[in-house]
Write an enzyme that holds these catalytic residues in place. Structure first.
Site, PDB file in Angstrom:
ATOM      1  N   ARG A  92      -9.455   0.928   8.743  1.00 27.66           N
ATOM      2  CA  ARG A  92      -9.230  -0.284   9.108  1.00 27.66           C
ATOM      3  C   ARG A  92      -9.998  -1.464   9.833  1.00 27.66           C
ATOM      4  O   ARG A  92      -9.752  -2.263  10.202  1.00 27.66           O
ATOM      5  CB  ARG A  92      -7.744  -0.351  10.033  1.00 27.66           C
ATOM      6  CG  ARG A  92      -6.438  -1.102   9.136  1.00 27.66           C
ATOM      7  CD  ARG A  92      -5.340  -0.363  10.022  1.00 27.66           C
ATOM      8  NE  ARG A  92      -4.267  -1.198   9.904  1.00 27.66           N
ATOM      9  CZ  ARG A  92      -2.915  -0.396   9.307  1.00 27.66           C
ATOM     10  NH1 ARG A  92      -3.103   0.672   8.848  1.00 27.66           N
ATOM     11  NH2 ARG A  92      -2.002  -1.438   9.126  1.00 27.66           N
ATOM     12  N   LYS A 118       0.846  -1.154   0.068  1.00 32.89           N
ATOM     13  CA  LYS A 118       0.072   0.099  -0.053  1.00 32.89           C
ATOM     14  C   LYS A 118       0.847   1.341  -0.154  1.00 32.89           C
ATOM     15  O   LYS A 118       0.560   2.164  -0.630  1.00 32.89           O
ATOM     16  CB  LYS A 118      -0.928   0.095   1.291  1.00 32.89           C
ATOM     17  CG  LYS A 118      -2.021  -1.140   1.339  1.00 32.89           C
ATOM     18  CD  LYS A 118      -2.929  -1.118   2.627  1.00 32.89           C
ATOM     19  CE  LYS A 118      -1.868  -1.112   3.958  1.00 32.89           C
ATOM     20  NZ  LYS A 118      -1.481  -2.376   4.131  1.00 32.89           N
ATOM     21  N   ARG A 172      11.435  -5.873   5.021  1.00 34.98           N
ATOM     22  CA  ARG A 172      11.179  -4.399   4.842  1.00 34.98           C
ATOM     23  C   ARG A 172      12.184  -3.636   5.483  1.00 34.98           C
ATOM     24  O   ARG A 172      12.526  -3.953   6.720  1.00 34.98           O
ATOM     25  CB  ARG A 172       9.788  -3.973   5.219  1.00 34.98           C
ATOM     26  CG  ARG A 172       9.412  -2.479   4.971  1.00 34.98           C
ATOM     27  CD  ARG A 172       8.143  -2.061   5.110  1.00 34.98           C
ATOM     28  NE  ARG A 172       7.378  -2.599   6.235  1.00 34.98           N
ATOM     29  CZ  ARG A 172       6.017  -2.486   6.422  1.00 34.98           C
ATOM     30  NH1 ARG A 172       5.355  -1.940   5.345  1.00 34.98           N
ATOM     31  NH2 ARG A 172       5.431  -3.073   7.348  1.00 34.98           N
ATOM     32  N   ARG A 222      -0.202  -9.315  13.427  1.00 36.15           N
ATOM     33  CA  ARG A 222      -0.842  -8.208  12.497  1.00 36.15           C
ATOM     34  C   ARG A 222      -1.890  -8.773  11.636  1.00 36.15           C
ATOM     35  O   ARG A 222      -2.769  -8.400  11.031  1.00 36.15           O
ATOM     36  CB  ARG A 222       0.167  -7.246  11.909  1.00 36.15           C
ATOM     37  CG  ARG A 222       0.616  -6.568  12.987  1.00 36.15           C
ATOM     38  CD  ARG A 222       2.072  -5.835  12.467  1.00 36.15           C
ATOM     39  NE  ARG A 222       2.191  -5.072  11.491  1.00 36.15           N
ATOM     40  CZ  ARG A 222       2.948  -4.854  10.435  1.00 36.15           C
ATOM     41  NH1 ARG A 222       4.197  -5.487  10.748  1.00 36.15           N
ATOM     42  NH2 ARG A 222       2.724  -3.923   9.573  1.00 36.15           N
ATOM     43  N   ARG A 237      11.493  -1.848  11.205  1.00 39.90           N
ATOM     44  CA  ARG A 237      10.553  -1.698  11.922  1.00 39.90           C
ATOM     45  C   ARG A 237      10.270  -2.599  12.997  1.00 39.90           C
ATOM     46  O   ARG A 237      10.242  -3.640  12.945  1.00 39.90           O
ATOM     47  CB  ARG A 237       9.045  -1.480  11.343  1.00 39.90           C
ATOM     48  CG  ARG A 237       8.977  -0.046  10.513  1.00 39.90           C
ATOM     49  CD  ARG A 237       7.627  -0.068   9.618  1.00 39.90           C
ATOM     50  NE  ARG A 237       6.348  -0.535  10.153  1.00 39.90           N
ATOM     51  CZ  ARG A 237       5.216  -0.558   9.645  1.00 39.90           C
ATOM     52  NH1 ARG A 237       5.132   0.387   8.365  1.00 39.90           N
ATOM     53  NH2 ARG A 237       4.077  -0.928  10.163  1.00 39.90           N
TER      54      ARG A 237
HETATM   55  P1  ADP Z   1       2.232  -1.802   3.324  1.00 38.35           P
HETATM   56  O1  ADP Z   1       2.137  -0.545   3.268  1.00 38.35           O
HETATM   57  O2  ADP Z   1       0.981  -2.404   2.370  1.00 38.35           O
HETATM   58  O3  ADP Z   1       2.348  -2.459   4.476  1.00 38.35           O
HETATM   59  P2  ADP Z   1       4.710  -1.639   1.793  1.00 38.35           P
HETATM   60  O4  ADP Z   1       4.329  -0.879   0.834  1.00 38.35           O
HETATM   61  O5  ADP Z   1       5.701  -1.009   3.027  1.00 38.35           O
HETATM   62  O6  ADP Z   1       3.409  -2.420   2.507  1.00 38.35           O
HETATM   63  O7  ADP Z   1       5.561  -2.821   1.092  1.00 38.35           O
HETATM   64  C1  ADP Z   1       5.939  -4.096   1.965  1.00 38.35           C
HETATM   65  C2  ADP Z   1       7.270  -4.510   1.628  1.00 38.35           C
HETATM   66  O8  ADP Z   1       6.991  -5.117   0.270  1.00 38.35           O
HETATM   67  C3  ADP Z   1       8.355  -3.492   1.331  1.00 38.35           C
HETATM   68  O9  ADP Z   1       9.637  -3.997   1.936  1.00 38.35           O
HETATM   69  C4  ADP Z   1       8.223  -3.167  -0.003  1.00 38.35           C
HETATM   70  O10 ADP Z   1       9.472  -2.669  -0.580  1.00 38.35           O
HETATM   71  C5  ADP Z   1       7.861  -4.475  -0.667  1.00 38.35           C
HETATM   72  N1  ADP Z   1       7.169  -4.350  -1.772  1.00 38.35           N
HETATM   73  C6  ADP Z   1       6.018  -3.552  -1.871  1.00 38.35           C
HETATM   74  N2  ADP Z   1       5.411  -4.070  -3.227  1.00 38.35           N
HETATM   75  C7  ADP Z   1       6.147  -4.999  -3.689  1.00 38.35           C
HETATM   76  C8  ADP Z   1       5.930  -5.884  -4.905  1.00 38.35           C
HETATM   77  N3  ADP Z   1       4.985  -5.673  -5.718  1.00 38.35           N
HETATM   78  N4  ADP Z   1       6.671  -6.843  -4.911  1.00 38.35           N
HETATM   79  C9  ADP Z   1       7.523  -7.170  -3.964  1.00 38.35           C
HETATM   80  N5  ADP Z   1       7.874  -6.512  -3.198  1.00 38.35           N
HETATM   81  C10 ADP Z   1       6.988  -5.300  -2.644  1.00 38.35           C
HETATM   82  P1  AMP Z   2       0.862   0.576   9.047  1.00 39.64           P
HETATM   83  O1  AMP Z   2       1.979   1.454   8.824  1.00 39.64           O
HETATM   84  O2  AMP Z   2      -0.090   0.905   7.970  1.00 39.64           O
HETATM   85  O3  AMP Z   2       1.284  -0.794   8.738  1.00 39.64           O
HETATM   86  O4  AMP Z   2       0.597   0.548  10.380  1.00 39.64           O
HETATM   87  C1  AMP Z   2       1.215   0.560  11.392  1.00 39.64           C
HETATM   88  C2  AMP Z   2       0.666   0.354  12.829  1.00 39.64           C
HETATM   89  O5  AMP Z   2      -0.211   1.566  13.175  1.00 39.64           O
HETATM   90  C3  AMP Z   2      -0.543  -0.783  12.951  1.00 39.64           C
HETATM   91  O6  AMP Z   2      -0.173  -2.133  13.125  1.00 39.64           O
HETATM   92  C4  AMP Z   2      -1.313  -0.145  13.988  1.00 39.64           C
HETATM   93  O7  AMP Z   2      -0.966  -0.523  15.290  1.00 39.64           O
HETATM   94  C5  AMP Z   2      -1.170   1.294  13.780  1.00 39.64           C
HETATM   95  N1  AMP Z   2      -2.332   1.803  12.653  1.00 39.64           N
HETATM   96  C6  AMP Z   2      -1.917   2.514  11.553  1.00 39.64           C
HETATM   97  N2  AMP Z   2      -3.282   2.728  10.900  1.00 39.64           N
HETATM   98  C7  AMP Z   2      -4.284   2.466  11.672  1.00 39.64           C
HETATM   99  C8  AMP Z   2      -5.654   2.456  11.770  1.00 39.64           C
HETATM  100  N3  AMP Z   2      -6.273   3.026  10.771  1.00 39.64           N
HETATM  101  N4  AMP Z   2      -6.346   1.918  12.700  1.00 39.64           N
HETATM  102  C9  AMP Z   2      -5.646   1.381  14.063  1.00 39.64           C
HETATM  103  N5  AMP Z   2      -4.510   1.395  14.013  1.00 39.64           N
HETATM  104  C10 AMP Z   2      -3.702   1.869  12.917  1.00 39.64           C
END
Ligand code: ADP
Ligand code: AMP
Length: 217
Positions: free
Chosen positions: A88, A13, A127, A171, A160
């Site tokens: 969420r 995302k 990541r 999660r 992270r």
């Molecule tokens: P989210 O915001 O949904 O938690 P991220 O955008 O942070 O996910 O992506 C999670 C991990 O996967 C990161 O390390 C990113 O670089 C990697 N990633 C994102 N999209 C892809 C993809 N299409 N293929 C492989 N790795 C990806």
């Molecule tokens: P993310 O960066 O989207 O993976 O979010 C990291 C963490 O932030 C999550 O695991 C939750 O603990 C908190 N968080 C982010 N967005 C929300 C949301 N919309 N509602 C509740 N918790 C959230």
């Protein structure tokens, strides 16, 4: 154009939202980023948020909804916005509809980046994030040019604290229980589109951009 990008943790995302925000010139609002900044700054809200984030749990709806409401009321959101990581829960989705009604705004599209669980675990545990600018990398799938150094700002990369295997599993379980039901909520409103996220970053982006270009404001 008001876009909601959803999907399980690690679906991509944030990666896609960053590219879409540039493509469509929209502010990118990530609730995860907002909470991580608050944790870094050591605010009261950040201290509270950290307790939930470290356990992989969702932050209570009343805290999240208040923050998003305040952010959406800022003038830069009046022409559109890209919401990443919110809503969420069904309660958050309902609250978002109410806030948008008050602000006379409307959701244009909800896109769900769909990725299976095994792939998600590999993406999350590999990541790495820039401590300075927040850019996201992956050790294998999207590595920086120089090991541990951000391509954009030369900041140091870190893992992270919620990207460890046990927290990742928690999660993903919470996603299934609390977030997955929102899909039905948006399907009923005819706003929902599933995008196959188990492809490379550029292929997923091309599909998302193509769908959103067809979406009216
Ligand atoms: P989210 O915001 O949904 O938690 P991220 O955008 O942070 O996910 O992506 C999670 C991990 O996967 C990161 O390390 C990113 O670089 C990697 N990633 C994102 N999209 C892809 C993809 N299409 N293929 C492989 N790795 C990806
Ligand atoms: P993310 O960066 O989207 O993976 O979010 C990291 C963490 O932030 C999550 O695991 C939750 O603990 C908190 N968080 C982010 N967005 C929300 C949301 N919309 N509602 C509740 N918790 C959230």
């Amino acid at each position: 154009m008001l876009i909601v990008i959803m999907g399980p943790p690690g679906a991509g995302k944030g990666t896609q939202a960053e590219k879409l925000a540039k493509e469509f010139a929209l502010p990118h609002i990530s609730t995860g980023d907002i909470f991580r900044s608050a944790v870094k700054e050591g605010t009261e809200m950040g201290k509270k948020a950290k307790e939930y984030m470290d356990k992989g749990m969702l932050i209570p709806d009343e805290i999240v909804i208040g923050i998003v409401k305040e952010r959406l009321s800022k003038p830069d959101c009046s022409a559109g916005v890209l919401l990443d990581g919110f809503p969420r829960t069904v309660e958050q989705a309902e609250a978002l509809d109410e806030v948008l009604d008050e602000l006379q705004l409307k959701i244009s599209a909800v896109v769900n980046v769909d990725v299976h669980e095994e792939e998600l675990i590999g993406r999350l545990t590999g990541r790495r994030v820039c401590r300075n600018c927040g850019a996201t990398y992956h050790l294998k799938f999207n590595p920086p040019k120089v090991r541990n150094i951000c391509d954009h700002c030369s900041g140091e990369l870190y893992q992270r604290s919620d990207d460890t295997i046990d927290t990742v599993k928690e999660r993903l379980a919470i996603y299934q229980k609390q977030t997955f039901p929102i899909i039905e909520y948006y399907e009923h409103q005819d706003l929902f589109k599933n995008i196959d996220g188990a492809r490379d970053i550029d292929a997923v982006f091309a599909d998302l951009a193509d769908h959103l270009k067809k979406t009216k404001d």
